[in-house]
Design a protein around this motif. Structure first.
Motif, PDB file in Angstrom:
ATOM      1  N   LYS A  63       0.705  -1.267   0.106  1.00 59.63           N
ATOM      2  CA  LYS A  63      -0.193  -0.040   0.216  1.00 59.63           C
ATOM      3  C   LYS A  63       0.881   1.212  -0.215  1.00 59.63           C
ATOM      4  O   LYS A  63       0.701   2.087  -0.673  1.00 59.63           O
ATOM      5  CB  LYS A  63      -0.897  -0.013   1.331  1.00 59.63           C
ATOM      6  CG  LYS A  63      -1.799  -1.040   1.287  1.00 59.63           C
ATOM      7  CD  LYS A  63      -3.057  -0.834   0.429  1.00 59.63           C
ATOM      8  CE  LYS A  63      -4.120  -2.109   0.715  1.00 59.63           C
ATOM      9  NZ  LYS A  63      -5.219  -2.298  -0.242  1.00 59.63           N
ATOM     10  N   ILE A  64       1.825   1.349   0.884  1.00 55.90           N
ATOM     11  CA  ILE A  64       2.523   2.355   0.823  1.00 55.90           C
ATOM     12  C   ILE A  64       3.518   2.721  -0.388  1.00 55.90           C
ATOM     13  O   ILE A  64       3.885   3.887  -0.644  1.00 55.90           O
ATOM     14  CB  ILE A  64       3.835   2.290   2.220  1.00 55.90           C
ATOM     15  CG1 ILE A  64       3.989   3.655   2.646  1.00 55.90           C
ATOM     16  CG2 ILE A  64       4.890   1.605   1.640  1.00 55.90           C
ATOM     17  CD1 ILE A  64       2.903   4.184   3.472  1.00 55.90           C
ATOM     18  N   LYS A  65       3.797   1.611  -1.271  1.00 54.57           N
ATOM     19  CA  LYS A  65       4.568   1.867  -2.343  1.00 54.57           C
ATOM     20  C   LYS A  65       3.661   2.551  -3.456  1.00 54.57           C
ATOM     21  O   LYS A  65       4.242   3.093  -4.536  1.00 54.57           O
ATOM     22  CB  LYS A  65       4.967   0.368  -2.994  1.00 54.57           C
ATOM     23  CG  LYS A  65       6.390   0.441  -2.324  1.00 54.57           C
ATOM     24  CD  LYS A  65       6.919  -1.031  -3.012  1.00 54.57           C
ATOM     25  CE  LYS A  65       8.399  -1.386  -2.359  1.00 54.57           C
ATOM     26  NZ  LYS A  65       8.926  -2.593  -3.157  1.00 54.57           N
ATOM     27  N   VAL A  66       2.358   2.507  -3.226  1.00 53.77           N
ATOM     28  CA  VAL A  66       1.443   2.975  -4.505  1.00 53.77           C
ATOM     29  C   VAL A  66       1.654   4.352  -4.598  1.00 53.77           C
ATOM     30  O   VAL A  66       1.922   5.193  -3.822  1.00 53.77           O
ATOM     31  CB  VAL A  66      -0.207   2.988  -3.870  1.00 53.77           C
ATOM     32  CG1 VAL A  66      -1.157   3.640  -4.765  1.00 53.77           C
ATOM     33  CG2 VAL A  66      -0.400   1.444  -3.877  1.00 53.77           C
ATOM     34  N   GLY A  67       2.056   4.902  -6.068  1.00 54.08           N
ATOM     35  CA  GLY A  67       2.435   6.293  -6.336  1.00 54.08           C
ATOM     36  C   GLY A  67       3.653   6.441  -6.411  1.00 54.08           C
ATOM     37  O   GLY A  67       3.997   7.436  -6.604  1.00 54.08           O
ATOM     38  N   VAL A  68       4.519   5.514  -5.688  1.00 55.30           N
ATOM     39  CA  VAL A  68       5.948   5.525  -5.770  1.00 55.30           C
ATOM     40  C   VAL A  68       6.436   4.258  -6.116  1.00 55.30           C
ATOM     41  O   VAL A  68       7.355   3.934  -5.563  1.00 55.30           O
ATOM     42  CB  VAL A  68       6.575   6.158  -4.348  1.00 55.30           C
ATOM     43  CG1 VAL A  68       6.178   7.401  -4.069  1.00 55.30           C
ATOM     44  CG2 VAL A  68       5.983   5.283  -3.212  1.00 55.30           C
ATOM     45  N   GLU A  69       5.758   3.588  -7.219  1.00 60.42           N
ATOM     46  CA  GLU A  69       6.172   2.180  -7.628  1.00 60.42           C
ATOM     47  C   GLU A  69       7.785   1.987  -7.866  1.00 60.42           C
ATOM     48  O   GLU A  69       8.192   0.830  -7.628  1.00 60.42           O
ATOM     49  CB  GLU A  69       5.478   1.922  -8.728  1.00 60.42           C
ATOM     50  CG  GLU A  69       3.831   1.690  -8.086  1.00 60.42           C
ATOM     51  CD  GLU A  69       3.215   2.947  -8.654  1.00 60.42           C
ATOM     52  OE1 GLU A  69       3.659   4.029  -8.690  1.00 60.42           O
ATOM     53  OE2 GLU A  69       2.026   2.953  -8.460  1.00 60.42           O
TER      54      GLU A  69
END
Length: 702
Positions: free
Chosen positions: A669-675
């Motif tokens: 989830k935390i990687k979404v937007g910063v894949e």
């Protein structure tokens, strides 16, 4: 000799000289006699004078350039400079170790320990291996250009063996033996101590003066200036080994320890051996750092200090002297501080004639009498304080000090309900003066120092900070020492500050309990207030409820109440009205963008332990992406982050039907937007300080 022959000979001389200089000044070895080294240098000077077109910046003859005219130029640092937190007791180091282990989720940490040199912090930039700039620490964001004097340091290479683009930092200093020689050579100069002399020497406009003072430098930090500069340095030992390959000077005395108890034993041993006295370099402590650079990157920084390092300070030097009187000083928040007036005494390299007694409670506890012989020390080797009287030396003439119940400046009754007595009179002249000085320092208004502010107050030219922008050339012409150029410079500095960061301005006002961080939170509240007019002073007509402020993460009731007293005061409304008339405008720093829709505005509870993250790291990642952290499970909670050995919170969350993320889900989830970012990059991005008020500015002017 023709030009081609001269070029070859000059190259040979430069190579041989740099080898000899590096061996002598960095390795304490003499590969050729000093007289031969001087002879080689004279030959090089002669050839370069015959063929000036062959002179290059890296030549040993180019250490001393032409004098500068005017003030030292200001330079913005490429990487912000941080301070170190101090430790005086073993327990403070143990607490530091506990914090490190908890954050890194590990049972063991390796530490490196170096001498803490009492010098001037400087940063050097090498471009393609050549020394380009040397900058003082300054305020951590902006320093002074001292390249011309730093080039005179004999143990510092002007050209590296490799064409690297790097930034290195360290301490510039003067050895004690050199200082003693300079004192004998210049008996009329009254040099105070090696540290002050080093600081003054690098700021000389004429580099010849710096060259004559034989400065030294030791480096301890490095940052690549280009992304492709991958040096594979993973520890402090690797760094010092790399410095060796580039002939960059560093401390040879570095120790590496497996645990904090070994570090503590070493610190206490250095105290016991009084190593600071035996060393030819002034040292005021030891620097303890997490040895591994990857761990340092994860730990990051607070607003002011590096979380991965701590300074062990040696016991302060103590001396005795006579306490002649006690004066009571009024600070900018109205705090009354008893200050001992002393018979001047030299301590830790400087003359001390005043020392703090802190407050009424401390004065009573120490049982100090006026006329006592007292023991003083420089706390942290900076602030002088009175420790205790030598009661056996009393002769009966001593007097009991009386702590005032009214303000020494305005005679208003003091608030004595706290440990620190305070004057609450908003018009107290001493408070106003201290606030004006604090305001000018915080905003860095050049030319608006203590003496200038005192003169402005004496002539009744300023009554509020808005009056600074009302000053005219005629007003300033009445001040001592103000001629045309000085008047022009101050008015120009004030004009530059007509567009102000509102959080910085709020912090500069010196409102009690409101420092830099609280000012940022309050600024965010004010920025979001509905308004009908563009004029900022109109906002002060709006009511702000206590509940609105307490709803903000990080604001407590004491801070909120203090701000509301300020905000609703009639003088505050008048202040913003006057600032508006002088065309002073405010902007708000741009808020950090929310990069994750799965986290933004959601409330989280964390339970259990995790393999890849510490709980502190998880909290920071959630908060930085717009999430809020709760301490217990309730129906208000949106997500429970679940680790190993989760307790009753997991059962409660299931009963309430609350969504649960395990560590793998959290990472996804935390990687979404910063894949494209790795785990290490996510952590590094979110542990960087964002304390610059002038970074990513959103120009909302009022």
């Amino acid at each position: 000799m023709n030009q081609e022959q001269a070029k070859t000979r000059i190259a040979q001389l430069k190579t041989q000289l740099w080898k000899a200089i590096n061996a002598y000044f960095n390795d304490d070895t003499e590969i050729i006699p000093e007289s031969v080294r001087d002879q080689l240098k004279y030959e090089l000077i002669e050839l370069e004078s015959q063929f000036p077109e062959l002179i290059t910046p890296d030549s040993p003859t180019q250490r001393v350039g032409a004098p500068l005219s005017g003030k030292l130029p200001k330079i913005t640092h490429k990487n912000r400079k941080f301070s170190l937190q101090d430790a005086f007791e073993p327990e403070e180091l143990r607490e530091f170790d506990t914090r490190i282990k908890k954050f890194l989720k590990t049972k063991s940490v390796e530490y490196s320990v170096e001498y803490k040199i009492d010098g001037l912090n400087v940063t050097l930039w090498y471009q393609n291996g050549q020394l380009q700039k040397a900058v003082t620490r300054g305020d951590g964001f902006v320093g002074e250009d001292i390249t011309h004097t730093i080039k005179t340091i004999k143990n510092l290479p002007l050209q590296l063996p490799q064409p690297l683009n790097i930034e290195v930092s360290g301490e510039c200093f003067i050895k004690r033996s050199v200082f003693e020689t300079l004192q004998k050579q210049h008996p009329d100069e009254n040099f105070a101590n090696p540290r002050n002399l080093a600081a003054g020497s690098v700021r000389q406009l004429d580099p010849q003066i710096a060259a004559e003072r034989n400065l030294s430098i030791n480096l301890y930090d490095l940052k690549p200036l280009t992304p492709e500069e991958n040096l594979n340095i993973t520890t402090q030992q690797d760094l010092f080994d790399f410095f060796e390959t580039q002939h960059l000077p560093h401390q040879p005395e570095m120790k590496i320890f497996d645990d904090i108890e070994q570090v503590i034993d070493f610190c206490l041993l250095m105290n016991e051996q009084n190593i600071r006295v035996k060393n030819d370099t002034d040292i005021d402590g030891l620097v303890i750092k997490v040895h591994n650079f990857a761990d340092r990157k994860r730990l990051g920084y607070t607003a002011k200090t590096a979380k991965y390092a701590m300074a062990w300070k040696f016991p302060a030097e103590q001396k005795y002297t006579k306490l002649l009187d006690i004066h009571f000083q009024v600070g900018r928040t109205g705090a009354i501080t008893p200050v001992g007036i002393l018979k001047p005494v030299n301590i830790a390299g400087s003359t001390v004639s005043r020392a703090t007694l802190h407050n009424a409670e401390e004065l009573e506890r120490k049982k100090v009498l006026i006329g006592d012989t007292v023991i003083i020390r420089k706390a942290g080797d900076i602030i002088p304080e009175i420790l205790a009287p030598i009661e056996s030396l009393r002769n009966g003439d001593e007097q009991v000090p009386e702590f005032p119940t009214t303000c020494p400046e305005c005679a208003q009754s003091l608030n004595t309900s706290e440990t620190v007595y305070r004057c609450t009179n908003t018009h107290c002249p001493a408070k106003k003066q201290a606030n004006f000085i604090f305001f000018a320092e915080k905003l860095k208004i050049e030319g608006l120092g203590k003496k200038t502010i005192e003169a402005l107050l004496e002539l009744e030219l300023i009554h509020s900070v808005a009056d600074f922008w009302k000053l005219t050339p005629l007003d300033l012409a009445n001040l001592p020492g103000f001629k045309a150029k000085k008047i022009e410079n101050l008015l120009s500095a004030l004009k530059k500050q007509k567009k102000l960061s509102f959080p910085l301005f709020l912090a500069a006002l010196g409102i009690r309990h409101i420092g830099t961080e609280n000012a940022k939170i309050l600024s965010h509240v004010i920025h979001n207030l509905p308004r009908e007019a563009d004029e900022f002073w109109a906002l002060t007509k709006l009511e702000i409820a206590l509940e609105q402020l307490l709803a903000q993460d990080g604001l407590g009731e004491v801070v909120a109440q203090s701000f509301l007293e300020f905000w609703h005061d009639e003088t505050t409304k008048n202040l913003f009205l006057e600032l508006s008339k002088q065309e002073v405008r405010f902007f708000f720093p741009k808020q950090k963008k929310i990069i994750n829709q799965h986290v933004n505005q959601k409330k989280f509870v964390i339970t259990g332990s995790f393999s890849q993250f510490s709980r502190d790291e998880i909290k920071k990642l959630l908060v930085d992406n717009g999430g809020k952290i709760l301490s217990s499970i309730s129906r208000n909670c949106d997500v429970l982050i679940v680790g190993e050995k989760a307790g009753s919170k997991k059962t409660k969350a299931e009963a309430f039907g609350i969504s649960q993320w395990d560590e793998a889900t959290f990472l996804e989830k935390i990687k979404v937007g910063v894949e494209q970012k790795t785990l290490e990059e996510i952590i590094a991005t979110n542990t960087k300080s964002t304390d610059k008020d002038d970074e990513n500015i959103q120009m909302n002017l009022f």
